[in-house]
Design an enzyme around this catalytic site. Sequence first.
Site, mmCIF file in Angstrom:
data_model
loop_
_atom_site.group_PDB
_atom_site.id
_atom_site.type_symbol
_atom_site.label_atom_id
_atom_site.label_comp_id
_atom_site.label_asym_id
_atom_site.label_seq_id
_atom_site.Cartn_x
_atom_site.Cartn_y
_atom_site.Cartn_z
ATOM 1 N N CYS A 116 0.269 65.985 14.209
ATOM 2 C CA CYS A 116 1.430 66.379 15.008
ATOM 3 C C CYS A 116 0.983 67.329 16.107
ATOM 4 C CB CYS A 116 2.552 66.976 14.166
ATOM 5 S SG CYS A 116 2.290 68.657 13.640
ATOM 6 N N GLN A 148 -18.036 58.171 21.358
ATOM 7 C CA GLN A 148 -16.617 58.208 21.723
ATOM 8 C C GLN A 148 -16.129 59.660 21.615
ATOM 9 O OE1 GLN A 148 -14.038 57.047 23.081
ATOM 10 N NE2 GLN A 148 -14.274 54.857 23.294
ATOM 11 N N THR A 194 -6.805 48.273 26.756
ATOM 12 C CA THR A 194 -8.012 47.519 26.416
ATOM 13 C C THR A 194 -9.218 48.454 26.530
ATOM 14 O OG1 THR A 194 -8.205 46.826 28.714
ATOM 15 C CG2 THR A 194 -7.095 45.300 27.215
ATOM 16 N N ASP A 237 -3.639 41.057 22.784
ATOM 17 C CA ASP A 237 -5.036 41.290 22.411
ATOM 18 C C ASP A 237 -5.740 39.951 22.304
ATOM 19 O OD1 ASP A 237 -6.593 43.986 21.095
ATOM 20 O OD2 ASP A 237 -7.538 42.037 20.768
#
Length: 552
Positions: A407, A127, A261, A193
């Site tokens: 932030c 990822q 999703t 979900d």
Amino acid sequence: MEKVKQTIRAPRGTELQTKGWVQEAALRMLMNNLDPEVAEKPEELVVYGGIGRAARNWESYQAIVDSLKTLESDETLLVQSGKPVAIFKSHEDAPRVLLANSNLVPKWANWDHFRELEKKGLMMYGQMTAGSWIYIGTQGILQGTYETFGEAARQHFGGSLKGTLTLTAGLGGMGGAQPLAVTMNGGVVIAIDVDKRSIDRRIEKRYCDMYTESLEEALAVANEYKEKKEPISIGLLGNAAEILPELVKRNITPDLVTDQTSAHDPLNGYIPVGYTLEEAAKLREEDPERYVQLSKESMTKHVEAMLAMQEKGAITFDYGNNIRQVAFDEGLKNAFDFPGFVPAFIRPLFCEGKGPFRWVALSGDPEDIYKTDEVILREFADNEHLCNWIRMARQQVEFQGLPSRICWLGYGERAKFGRIINEMVANGELSAPIVIGRDHLDCGSVASPNRETEAMKDGSDAVADWPILNALINSVNGASWVSVHHGGGVGMGYSLHAGMVIVADGTEAAAKRIERVLTSDPGMGVVRHVDAGYDLAVETAKEKGVNIPMMK
């Protein structure tokens, strides 16, 4: 993947398990990624995003831990798709770890080939922040999601989402930020979900207000709060590819529609219509090809419903999971009629070198983060939007794992903040070093034509030199660990991206590294957007003195 039931939690305090604070930071952040408070499926080494892992397998995880514990301060550990493959002598200002995850030669950069390699134990999916050890839970995407919905409110609803209904789906590690981001902007949201555990987790961590299995109840509550112009977030159990078409049939049109999703991975991320989680798991195991086809058909229905809502007036946008591409490939030729969130709402921030900057207290003491919050409120007091974010985050965001904050800071601001933090560690105001990092979703570190670099002004959406240059300059400037990944967010074949982490340990050497890295890293964002012809980026570069040889 062998499941191992063990609770991993990063050490706290100032006692080192390693030979230096940079190695310690890497060790603690790897372990923090797998903390049950942080990771989605820690027993499978899955941090977030379908199958985004922190290490290739348990043997590799243990070998990484052992390597970090013995790594000298003039050595560099190399990690290839979650497996430690070498330790070389380098130097003290070099990164302690270099990671390359999920990278495939373009012709072979697809899920089928990746899965073949994964099955053989040769690769893992990293990822973005899973395989680069800087995931901080759902807060990590929260401000970006808050900024996105805030910009949507400014463009379309007079500056606030009060009195509006947002419809979305996906409450995993990334999508789970959506309910709170909408309510922070004053709106009502129904977030769908298919997995009750995901909704329960968001409610437990105060990202979502309520749970229901009834569409009627969700709509009734949403309408009540919409009329009162009060915020509420509703987690609705169900499949978006069934619920959205049903709403279209009933002629119910929300004000805002999006989706998070895990559509980037049709096999491990998305549940086809008509299947329970258990049935889906069985089919996935027995007939993965049929599973993928059913997923893609469901995604196409999902996108068709989003397009129908757009036609009826809903502000509709893709939230970076590649669902439009899947529908397009399945024959839905107008799948790209609604824009992605970056060109619609975020690109001006990228032009200023802004992006999701984050830091983590290695001490484990929340007070260290609260003290850094005060730095933001003091040093950036003229940025009311930023200060509002910090105040809201303090009240509403529950820490997951090691205390952390995110932030969006821009070019010049990141280096300034890093300097101050390092001084606070040096003088004892903070009880232990601070890890400073960011998402790979940043202004100058990603090539992703269906997400961060969609619809670039000069057509350079697919140019992937930029994340490579980003990783190279961050490495030579002394980042503590640097990563280059493929396929994050949108899946195999659709993105290349780079990450960096720098440790503020209070030393003079760290101060110099911080100055270099936290200047060049956001600087790459300004440079990339100047090169693409954005006037705001040119203004930023000239104002901040970024040296770009051919800038006009």
